[in-house]
Design a protein around this motif. Sequence first.
Motif, short mmCIF file in Angstrom:
data_model
loop_
_atom_site.label_atom_id
_atom_site.label_comp_id
_atom_site.label_asym_id
_atom_site.label_seq_id
_atom_site.Cartn_x
_atom_site.Cartn_y
_atom_site.Cartn_z
N LYS A 162 -13.88 -36.34 11.42
CA LYS A 162 -15.17 -35.96 10.85
C LYS A 162 -15.39 -34.45 10.92
CE LYS A 162 -17.59 -40.34 11.68
NZ LYS A 162 -18.68 -41.01 12.42
N MET A 163 -14.97 -33.85 12.01
CA MET A 163 -15.12 -32.40 12.19
C MET A 163 -14.30 -31.64 11.14
SD MET A 163 -14.40 -30.08 15.57
CE MET A 163 -12.61 -30.30 15.48
N VAL A 164 -13.06 -32.08 10.91
CA VAL A 164 -12.19 -31.43 9.91
C VAL A 164 -12.75 -31.63 8.51
CG1 VAL A 164 -9.91 -31.55 8.83
CG2 VAL A 164 -10.10 -31.53 11.31
N GLU A 165 -13.26 -32.83 8.22
CA GLU A 165 -13.87 -33.10 6.92
C GLU A 165 -15.09 -32.21 6.69
OE1 GLU A 165 -14.67 -37.25 6.87
OE2 GLU A 165 -12.55 -37.82 6.72
N SER A 166 -15.86 -32.00 7.74
CA SER A 166 -17.05 -31.16 7.66
C SER A 166 -16.66 -29.71 7.36
CB SER A 166 -17.84 -31.24 8.96
OG SER A 166 -18.91 -30.34 8.97
N LEU A 167 -15.64 -29.23 8.06
CA LEU A 167 -15.16 -27.87 7.84
C LEU A 167 -14.62 -27.69 6.42
CD1 LEU A 167 -13.31 -27.24 11.23
CD2 LEU A 167 -15.39 -26.09 10.44
N GLU A 168 -13.97 -28.74 5.93
CA GLU A 168 -13.41 -28.68 4.57
C GLU A 168 -14.51 -28.61 3.54
OE1 GLU A 168 -9.54 -30.67 2.40
OE2 GLU A 168 -10.66 -31.87 3.84
N GLU A 169 -15.58 -29.35 3.75
CA GLU A 169 -16.73 -29.33 2.83
C GLU A 169 -17.41 -27.96 2.80
OE1 GLU A 169 -19.27 -32.47 4.09
OE2 GLU A 169 -17.91 -34.06 3.41
N LYS A 170 -17.39 -27.27 3.92
CA LYS A 170 -18.02 -25.95 4.00
C LYS A 170 -17.12 -24.81 3.50
CE LYS A 170 -20.87 -27.26 7.98
NZ LYS A 170 -21.11 -27.05 9.43
N GLY A 171 -15.92 -25.18 2.99
CA GLY A 171 -15.01 -24.17 2.44
C GLY A 171 -14.15 -23.48 3.47
N PHE A 172 -14.14 -24.04 4.67
CA PHE A 172 -13.35 -23.43 5.74
C PHE A 172 -11.84 -23.52 5.45
CE2 PHE A 172 -11.56 -23.16 10.09
CZ PHE A 172 -12.18 -21.99 10.50
N ALA A 173 -11.44 -24.58 4.75
CA ALA A 173 -10.02 -24.77 4.42
C ALA A 173 -9.51 -23.61 3.57
CB ALA A 173 -9.81 -26.09 3.69
N GLU A 174 -10.32 -23.19 2.62
CA GLU A 174 -9.93 -22.08 1.74
C GLU A 174 -9.76 -20.78 2.52
OE1 GLU A 174 -11.54 -19.85 -2.30
OE2 GLU A 174 -12.44 -21.77 -1.68
N LYS A 175 -10.67 -20.56 3.47
CA LYS A 175 -10.59 -19.35 4.31
C LYS A 175 -9.32 -19.35 5.16
CE LYS A 175 -15.57 -18.53 4.67
NZ LYS A 175 -16.74 -18.46 5.57
N ILE A 176 -9.02 -20.54 5.72
CA ILE A 176 -7.80 -20.67 6.54
C ILE A 176 -6.56 -20.37 5.71
CG2 ILE A 176 -6.30 -22.41 7.62
CD1 ILE A 176 -8.29 -21.58 9.57
N ASN A 177 -6.56 -20.93 4.50
CA ASN A 177 -5.40 -20.72 3.62
C ASN A 177 -5.25 -19.25 3.23
OD1 ASN A 177 -4.64 -23.42 3.61
ND2 ASN A 177 -5.90 -23.91 1.83
#
Length: 316
Positions: free
Chosen positions: A252-267
């Motif tokens: 759930k934490m990872v899904e939440s971060l992904e929704e907030k666009g955190f995945a794009e920043k990490i990439n």
Amino acid sequence: MVEKKRKLRKTRYRGRIAQIPIYIGKNFRSFVYQNDWKVIPMAAFIAALVSVVVKKSFFVTMEGTAMGSLAVASIGLWNGCFNSIQVVCRERNIVKREHRSGMHISSYIISHMIYQAFLCLLQTLTILIVFIYTNVKLPAHGAIFDIFLVDFGITIFLITYAADMMSLFISSIVKSSTSAMTVMPIVLMIQLVFSGGLFTLPKNLQGYTNFMISNHGIVCISAEADYNNLETHTVWKMVKKIANNSDEESKKMVESLEEKGFAEKINMEAAKANYKKEYKNSNENIRVRWELLMVFSAMFALLAMIVLEFVDKDKR
């Protein structure tokens, strides 16, 4: 009888330039009658295998482009080595006899250089056709020429031709065809290990990559692909994989971060961390690599010429 002897002498002792087309013709007869043409379908088969593996990510992501560049450089090395690894050693006795009869070694090597360039060109065109047919996502524009396929094709040709001339040199010094085929896998392994694209080498060994055809080929292809401006998804994929193997709260934490666009920043941050200055997409960088590959080709051809000048003293 006297006239026949005179004709034979004229034929036997032709000048260097006049001898070149004679040996070129001999090589092209080998292409037709000794099945040298088989290197073309072999190149198509290898290119198709590589395409199936890399086409989804080649020229799309950093990791896919790194893998694809290594694979294409390996195709060039493999094709070039097989083109000429046996051409001299299998007719060493003929070379020795004809050299004693007036054949110029320079004419012999130049004829092979021209013929091998023809083979490398056919193999390059075959690879490009296979990549287009299998829908590899090739960029539209190149760094030097407006059409990317031209840049890419020149690089593949130069890698293949440099490997070809390297094998021509090896074929000039080994004892027999069996020895040549024994040495070739070792040479290919050295090229791949010290390419800089397969393993992270210790600092004291990294300098050796500058003497590898494979390294300059990989760097050139990566630069043409604009590696430094591509996306990378490796880090975030790993985060998601770890989360999926963990408890529900982590998911759930990872899904939440992904929704907030955190995945794009990490990439984006991962892409910055993977930046390699030697992969810079510039006209100058690519031209330098092309020139170095041409230097390799000329150097190996010259070495083959020097070695064969002493073929009369060879007692093998």
